[in-house]
Design an enzyme around this catalytic site. Structure first.
Site, PDB file in Angstrom:
ATOM      1  N   ASP A 143      32.617  41.357  30.998  1.00 42.93           N
ATOM      2  CA  ASP A 143      33.756  40.748  31.705  1.00 42.93           C
ATOM      3  C   ASP A 143      33.310  40.204  32.959  1.00 42.93           C
ATOM      4  O   ASP A 143      33.691  38.948  33.182  1.00 42.93           O
ATOM      5  CB  ASP A 143      34.990  41.938  32.054  1.00 42.93           C
ATOM      6  N   ASP A 203      32.956  35.629  33.298  1.00 44.89           N
ATOM      7  CA  ASP A 203      33.632  34.869  34.431  1.00 44.89           C
ATOM      8  C   ASP A 203      32.592  33.965  35.270  1.00 44.89           C
ATOM      9  O   ASP A 203      32.763  32.990  35.505  1.00 44.89           O
ATOM     10  CB  ASP A 203      34.264  35.742  35.521  1.00 44.89           C
ATOM     11  N   ASP A 209      21.967  43.351  37.071  1.00 44.88           N
ATOM     12  CA  ASP A 209      21.844  42.597  38.316  1.00 44.88           C
ATOM     13  C   ASP A 209      21.206  41.553  38.170  1.00 44.88           C
ATOM     14  O   ASP A 209      21.122  40.503  38.668  1.00 44.88           O
ATOM     15  CB  ASP A 209      21.388  43.683  39.521  1.00 44.88           C
ATOM     16  N   TYR A 268      36.496  50.732  30.543  1.00 46.46           N
ATOM     17  CA  TYR A 268      37.799  50.014  30.484  1.00 46.46           C
ATOM     18  C   TYR A 268      38.740  50.850  29.227  1.00 46.46           C
ATOM     19  O   TYR A 268      39.864  50.629  28.911  1.00 46.46           O
ATOM     20  CB  TYR A 268      37.771  48.628  29.764  1.00 46.46           C
ATOM     21  N   LYS A 307      22.052  48.480  32.402  1.00 45.57           N
ATOM     22  CA  LYS A 307      21.413  49.190  33.664  1.00 45.57           C
ATOM     23  C   LYS A 307      21.059  50.438  33.125  1.00 45.57           C
ATOM     24  O   LYS A 307      21.463  51.480  34.150  1.00 45.57           O
ATOM     25  CB  LYS A 307      22.452  49.218  34.606  1.00 45.57           C
TER      26      LYS A 307
HETATM   27  P1  ATP Z   1      43.183  38.098  35.892  1.00 44.64           P
HETATM   28  O1  ATP Z   1      42.803  39.278  36.710  1.00 44.64           O
HETATM   29  O2  ATP Z   1      44.434  38.370  35.112  1.00 44.64           O
HETATM   30  O3  ATP Z   1      42.071  37.571  35.160  1.00 44.64           O
HETATM   31  P2  ATP Z   1      42.566  36.354  38.143  1.00 44.64           P
HETATM   32  O4  ATP Z   1      43.399  36.900  39.377  1.00 44.64           O
HETATM   33  O5  ATP Z   1      41.054  36.503  37.750  1.00 44.64           O
HETATM   34  O6  ATP Z   1      43.511  36.873  36.750  1.00 44.64           O
HETATM   35  P3  ATP Z   1      43.284  33.830  37.002  1.00 44.64           P
HETATM   36  O7  ATP Z   1      44.664  33.758  36.464  1.00 44.64           O
HETATM   37  O8  ATP Z   1      42.084  34.103  35.999  1.00 44.64           O
HETATM   38  O9  ATP Z   1      43.086  34.833  38.174  1.00 44.64           O
HETATM   39  O10 ATP Z   1      42.920  32.544  37.944  1.00 44.64           O
HETATM   40  C1  ATP Z   1      41.930  32.485  38.677  1.00 44.64           C
HETATM   41  C2  ATP Z   1      42.278  31.200  39.520  1.00 44.64           C
HETATM   42  O11 ATP Z   1      41.583  30.027  38.777  1.00 44.64           O
HETATM   43  C3  ATP Z   1      43.872  30.621  39.589  1.00 44.64           C
HETATM   44  O12 ATP Z   1      44.220  31.053  40.879  1.00 44.64           O
HETATM   45  C4  ATP Z   1      43.581  29.257  39.203  1.00 44.64           C
HETATM   46  O13 ATP Z   1      43.453  28.250  40.348  1.00 44.64           O
HETATM   47  C5  ATP Z   1      42.328  28.991  38.475  1.00 44.64           C
HETATM   48  N1  ATP Z   1      42.355  28.671  37.099  1.00 44.64           N
HETATM   49  C6  ATP Z   1      42.694  29.700  36.166  1.00 44.64           C
HETATM   50  N2  ATP Z   1      42.744  29.099  34.949  1.00 44.64           N
HETATM   51  C7  ATP Z   1      42.789  27.937  35.168  1.00 44.64           C
HETATM   52  C8  ATP Z   1      43.275  26.570  33.971  1.00 44.64           C
HETATM   53  N3  ATP Z   1      43.372  26.713  32.813  1.00 44.64           N
HETATM   54  N4  ATP Z   1      43.418  25.431  34.506  1.00 44.64           N
HETATM   55  C9  ATP Z   1      43.108  25.171  36.164  1.00 44.64           C
HETATM   56  N5  ATP Z   1      42.891  26.234  37.020  1.00 44.64           N
HETATM   57  C10 ATP Z   1      42.687  27.607  36.516  1.00 44.64           C
END
Ligand code: ATP
Length: 343
Positions: free
Chosen positions: A226, A230, A202, A124, A169
């Protein structure tokens, strides 16, 4: 002590989450006696459109003159905002807790782990090139970077269940992950009271689903952290619940793990919990840094308020409920007031 908290509302759902979080913060000020002022700072896509720059100098100055920053998610310009801020303020530890909460569809009810992600190095750094038909990215891992993130994670483990796993890894990336693993191993000798182990990334991805309850603190490099955070957020019910802290020696920025969710922006349905729990992390950091028991109490009350509201069945649509962002924020603020003994 009067704290100066810089607030970046951000893009997409950020302003809605911020408004709900401010309700909770007002309750904290009224009922728990934490003295702070909120200073608004601009950054992100909207700022880029209006001012031609995603991270204005004025915002950087505001942050430099604040005790901490609370930040909503930022859209496309995130790399020009948070990635720059992390490097500028040397916020080397990205701390991402994942904890089962009541009434939330988590994989199990007993998950309580924290991912400590190195925040300034790795792929990053952005050192990417094209050369002779090849795309090349440089992975930078330094001894100093590994030492300080390992130390941070061991100190955190000491305050929790005293279990730490270093995720890497090193069997494939012998030099970069090798340095990270070796440094974590060396650091572990200074923490004989913490149970130390290592896991390949993994296997960690698999075990986060197979037996997440067995993790306490995970320390890892930037990109692995990161991705795993998630995954961990989803394991305990989704991104809408996932807070994070970017911590340096003197400054810290607190923000949701997720992006600005443009698909649900402006609909008053986003879950503000990720930002509200980020504010709880902020008060814990301020309380520890300045020896302020009121801030520590605020952190504790906000976390209990989230549990109380969820237990009561007030849920936003991402968790299968019907509560709006606004109503959920109001319920949280009311819970803070009730828990602080002032309804
Ligand atoms: P980034 O790459 O900027 O992290 P991303 O493409 O991973 O963004 P996010 O904006 O993190 O996407 O959101 C992914 C999905 O999770 C969204 O489409 C939404 O439906 C859901 N989401 C994220 N945050 C929330 C929240 N606070 N409340 C409800 N749903 C959410």
């Amino acid at each position: 002590m009067r704290y100066r908290i810089a607030l970046i509302r951000g893009d997409g759902i950020g302003p809605e989450q911020s408004a709900a979080t401010l309700k909770v913060l007002s309750a904290v000020r009224d009922c728990l006696g934490v003295d702070f002022e909120i200073v608004e700072a601009e950054a992100g896509d909207t700022c880029l459109q209006q001012r031609g720059v995603a991270l204005p100098e004025k915002t950087i100055e505001l942050l430099k003159n604040s005790h901490a920053c609370l930040k909503g998610p930022v859209g496309e310009s995130a790399a020009d905002v948070i990635v720059r801020l992390r490097i500028m303020f040397d916020l080397y530890a990205n701390v991402r807790p994942a904890k089962s909460l009541p009434n939330v569809p988590a994989l199990r009810p007993d998950i309580d782990l924290v991912i400590v992600r190195e925040n300034t190095e790795d792929l990053y750094k952005g050192y990417e090139y094209e050369f002779d038909g090849a795309a090349i990215a440089l992975r930078v891992i330094t001894k100093r970077g590994c030492e300080r993130i390992a130390r941070y994670a061991f100190e955190l483990a000491r305050r929790r269940r005293r279990k730490l796993v270093a995720v890497h890894k090193a069997n494939v990336m012998k030099v970069t992950c090798g340095l990270f693993a070796r440094t974590c191993r060396e650091t572990s000798r200074n923490y004989p009271d913490v149970e130390y182990s290592e896991m390949y990334v993994d296997a960690a991805a698999m075990n986060l689903i197979r037996k997440p309850q067995e993790f306490d603190v995970i320390v890892t490099t930037n990109m692995f952290g990161d991705i795993l955070s998630d995954e961990a957020a989803q394991v305990v019910g989704g991104l809408g619940l996932a807070p994070a802290a970017n911590i340096g020696e003197d400054f810290a920025i607190f923000e949701p793990v997720h992006g600005c969710a443009p698909d649900i922006a402006g609909k008053n349905i986003a879950n503000p919990t990720s930002m509200v729990l980020s504010s709880a992390m902020m008060f814990e950091w301020l309380g520890t840094k300045y020896g302020d028991s009121r801030c520590l109490e605020a952190s504790n009350v906000i976390q209990r308020a989230v549990e109380k509201v969820l237990s009561g069945g007030v849920l936003t649509p991402d968790l299968g409920g019907k509560a709006t962002t606004e109503k959920f924020g109001e319920a949280l603020a009311a819970a803070v007031r009730a828990l602080a003994g002032k309804t």
